[in-house]
Design a protein around this motif. Structure first.
Motif, PDB file in Angstrom:
ATOM      1  N   PRO A   1     -33.994  -7.636 -32.184  1.00 56.31           N
ATOM      2  CA  PRO A   1     -33.693  -7.330 -33.592  1.00 56.31           C
ATOM      3  C   PRO A   1     -32.399  -7.994 -34.035  1.00 56.31           C
ATOM      4  CG  PRO A   1     -33.173  -5.454 -32.193  1.00 56.31           C
ATOM      5  CD  PRO A   1     -33.846  -6.457 -31.305  1.00 56.31           C
ATOM      6  N   SER A   2     -32.164  -7.976 -35.301  1.00 58.80           N
ATOM      7  CA  SER A   2     -30.937  -8.551 -35.862  1.00 58.80           C
ATOM      8  C   SER A   2     -29.721  -7.863 -35.250  1.00 58.80           C
ATOM      9  CB  SER A   2     -30.933  -8.372 -37.380  1.00 58.80           C
ATOM     10  OG  SER A   2     -29.714  -8.816 -37.929  1.00 58.80           O
TER      11      SER A   2
ATOM     12  N   ASP B   1     -21.116  -8.597 -30.400  1.00 60.29           N
ATOM     13  CA  ASP B   1     -19.870  -7.931 -30.805  1.00 60.29           C
ATOM     14  C   ASP B   1     -19.287  -8.675 -32.007  1.00 60.29           C
ATOM     15  OD1 ASP B   1     -17.445  -6.704 -31.107  1.00 60.29           O
ATOM     16  OD2 ASP B   1     -16.969  -6.654 -28.978  1.00 60.29           O
ATOM     17  N   GLU B   2     -19.682  -8.232 -33.198  1.00 62.01           N
ATOM     18  CA  GLU B   2     -19.208  -8.901 -34.412  1.00 62.01           C
ATOM     19  C   GLU B   2     -17.695  -8.788 -34.573  1.00 62.01           C
ATOM     20  OE1 GLU B   2     -23.462  -7.674 -35.020  1.00 62.01           O
ATOM     21  OE2 GLU B   2     -21.644  -6.698 -34.288  1.00 62.01           O
TER      22      GLU B   2
ATOM     23  N   GLY C   1     -24.174  -0.724 -31.999  1.00 63.06           N
ATOM     24  CA  GLY C   1     -25.407  -1.356 -31.566  1.00 63.06           C
ATOM     25  C   GLY C   1     -26.091  -2.072 -32.720  1.00 63.06           C
ATOM     26  N   GLY C   2     -26.116  -3.403 -32.678  1.00 64.38           N
ATOM     27  CA  GLY C   2     -26.773  -4.181 -33.715  1.00 64.38           C
ATOM     28  C   GLY C   2     -25.950  -4.430 -34.951  1.00 64.38           C
ATOM     29  N   GLY C   3     -24.700  -4.010 -34.978  1.00 65.89           N
ATOM     30  CA  GLY C   3     -23.894  -4.213 -36.171  1.00 65.89           C
ATOM     31  C   GLY C   3     -22.448  -3.815 -35.944  1.00 65.89           C
ATOM     32  N   PHE C   4     -21.797  -3.344 -37.002  1.00 67.29           N
ATOM     33  CA  PHE C   4     -20.397  -2.925 -36.929  1.00 67.29           C
ATOM     34  C   PHE C   4     -20.133  -1.933 -38.049  1.00 67.29           C
ATOM     35  CE2 PHE C   4     -20.569  -6.530 -39.758  1.00 67.29           C
ATOM     36  CZ  PHE C   4     -19.738  -6.178 -40.810  1.00 67.29           C
TER      37      PHE C   4
ATOM     38  N   LEU D   1     -19.802   9.308 -33.229  1.00 65.56           N
ATOM     39  CA  LEU D   1     -20.807   8.622 -32.431  1.00 65.56           C
ATOM     40  C   LEU D   1     -21.719   7.822 -33.353  1.00 65.56           C
ATOM     41  CD1 LEU D   1     -21.803  11.584 -30.079  1.00 65.56           C
ATOM     42  CD2 LEU D   1     -20.077   9.841 -29.669  1.00 65.56           C
ATOM     43  N   PHE D   2     -21.817   6.525 -33.135  1.00 66.64           N
ATOM     44  CA  PHE D   2     -22.733   5.674 -33.867  1.00 66.64           C
ATOM     45  C   PHE D   2     -23.966   5.443 -32.982  1.00 66.64           C
ATOM     46  CE2 PHE D   2     -18.507   4.279 -35.490  1.00 66.64           C
ATOM     47  CZ  PHE D   2     -18.662   4.716 -36.801  1.00 66.64           C
ATOM     48  N   VAL D   3     -25.051   6.157 -33.256  1.00 69.71           N
ATOM     49  CA  VAL D   3     -26.261   6.081 -32.425  1.00 69.71           C
ATOM     50  C   VAL D   3     -27.137   4.960 -32.946  1.00 69.71           C
ATOM     51  CG1 VAL D   3     -28.199   7.360 -31.435  1.00 69.71           C
ATOM     52  CG2 VAL D   3     -26.092   8.574 -32.065  1.00 69.71           C
ATOM     53  N   SER D   4     -27.458   4.007 -32.081  1.00 67.96           N
ATOM     54  CA  SER D   4     -28.252   2.841 -32.464  1.00 67.96           C
ATOM     55  C   SER D   4     -29.707   3.240 -32.705  1.00 67.96           C
ATOM     56  CB  SER D   4     -28.163   1.782 -31.362  1.00 67.96           C
ATOM     57  OG  SER D   4     -29.158   0.785 -31.530  1.00 67.96           O
TER      58      SER D   4
END
Length: 415
Positions: free
Chosen positions: A232-233, A248-249, A267-270, A408-411
């Motif tokens: 995925p992106s 890791d943007e 995960g997948g972004g920032f 918590l940032f859950v992907s």
């Protein structure tokens, strides 16, 4: 006459010296007698008032279909309870051993919950209830346990025979008066040897249908005679051709965070975050001492509410994959004494607020450290905040409280 007067004076001095010496001796004897009597009184009091026995509470058991954290049952110790996946906790998630030898709160129990109540199926999928599990019936174009992946469809029916990439003639040879035909790897024979055609084998569909090993961590793209995996992106395909790794943007300066915020890789972004100290209320006010920490300003001596407010507030951000296996330790809080000052001899840890209870527990990992543990798997994408507080005590007297605000940032993905 003068000589006689001098002798009288010397005699008088000697008499006074003897008198003073006698008084000093009697004073010393009086002090010794007083000390002896005080010591006797202390011994009598110690014998009359024996030490109070250590108070403990009855042993607690883990609820059926649940778990218990904590093995000490002495006064002021806590025990935490959680339920297995598929069950919800009723009663008290944390119980404290009280001075009277009883536990605070209500006895916990675990009750089975509907697996579909949390709407686990994504992208229009229909949830079907099962025994301790659920099944998602996915609409066309979507696949996966929760319809989270876009399905890769086979080429149109016409292309199998007409597109030379997905269909080709077999290789045939005459062997012992019989014609033997074969197909290239990744193709299979469709029809008889006389009119057969080699058609592409869609590995993505075959492995998904037969329940074999997962070909790709994310999605599978069918190719003529083969397949390839895609991510995925925000992810990049690893060298094994199937696994996905997060980009890791933040470290690559691919974020658009402004100067007043900090980039947190997820995960997948920032995410761009700007931690802020709480506004001043009454005698309590804070100053930012670092980008991720606030410290309380000195309190007035008479303000009890100020002294009980958190002394420090720190901010922490953790990226997590979806459906992380539990129990999983996430975060630790520790205390350290300042040089020349005695440190706390007792710590108490807790989770502020009720929204996070049941998903997390805090347990002591050693004398000066507490650990936040995830006990209920989280499905992404979602953002969860949990506040953990640590209170310090010295000789059972409250000293200070510290709060850690954990986001918590859950992907959306399990990698």
């Amino acid at each position: 006459q003068s000589c006689f007067s001098r002798q009288q004076l010397l005699a008088t001095i000697r008499q006074m010296q003897q008198l003073l010496k006698g008084q000093e001796t009697r004073f010393s004897e009086g002090l010794r007698a007083m000390r002896s009597r005080l010591s006797s009184l202390h011994s009598t009091l110690a014998k009359a008032a024996p030490e109070a026995p250590t108070v403990s509470c009855p042993a607690l058991q883990a609820p059926t279909d649940g778990r218990k954290f904590g093995t000490k049952y002495l006064v002021e110790h806590e025990v935490h309870f959680t339920c297995d996946p598929g069950f919800q906790l009723l009663g008290s998630g944390t119980r404290l051993c009280q001075a009277n030898g009883t536990w605070s709160g209500q006895e916990p129990r675990c009750e089975e919950i509907s697996e579909c109540s949390s709407s686990p199926c994504q992208n229009g999928g229909t949830c079907l209830e099962g025994l301790n599990q659920f099944k998602c019936v996915c609409p066309q174009q979507w696949t996966g346990a929760t319809c989270q992946h876009r399905a890769q469809t086979a080429p149109p029916a016409w292309s199998v025979r007409d597109d030379p990439a997905f269909s080709r003639q077999p290789r045939c040879a005459q062997v012992a008066q019989a014609q033997q035909c074969s197909c290239d790897p990744g193709f299979h024979m469709n029809g008889t040897a006389a009119n057969g055609l080699c058609q592409d084998l869609n590995e993505c569909e075959v492995f998904q249908r037969d329940g074999g090993p997962r070909l790709c961590a994310h999605s599978c793209v069918n190719l003529p005679g083969s397949f390839r995996c895609s991510c995925p992106s925000g992810y990049v395909l690893l060298g094994d051709g199937k696994s996905c790794e997060d980009i890791d943007e933040c470290s690559l300066s691919q974020d658009n965070c402004t100067g007043g915020s900090t980039c947190i890789n997820t995960g997948g972004g920032f995410q761009c975050v700007t931690p802020r100290c709480p506004p001043a209320t009454g005698n309590v006010s804070y100053v930012k001492t670092s980008p991720f920490q606030c410290e309380r300003n000195p309190c007035p001596m008479e303000s009890r509410s100020c002294h009980h407010a958190p002394k420090t507030i720190s901010f922490h951000y953790l990226p997590l994959p979806s459906r992380l296996l539990t129990p999983a330790p996430l975060f630790r809080m520790a205390t350290a004494a300042a040089p020349g000052r005695p440190g706390p001899d007792s710590l108490r840890f807790g989770i502020a607020g009720g929204k996070s209870r049941g998903r997390f527990v805090v347990q002591r990992s050693d004398r000066h450290t507490g650990e936040l543990i995830l006990v209920q798997s989280l499905q992404g994408p979602q953002t969860i905040q949990v506040d953990v507080d640590m209170s310090e005590y010295l000789d059972r007297v409250f000293q200070a409280k510290h709060v850690s605000k954990i986001t918590l940032f859950v992907s959306a993905y399990e990698f």
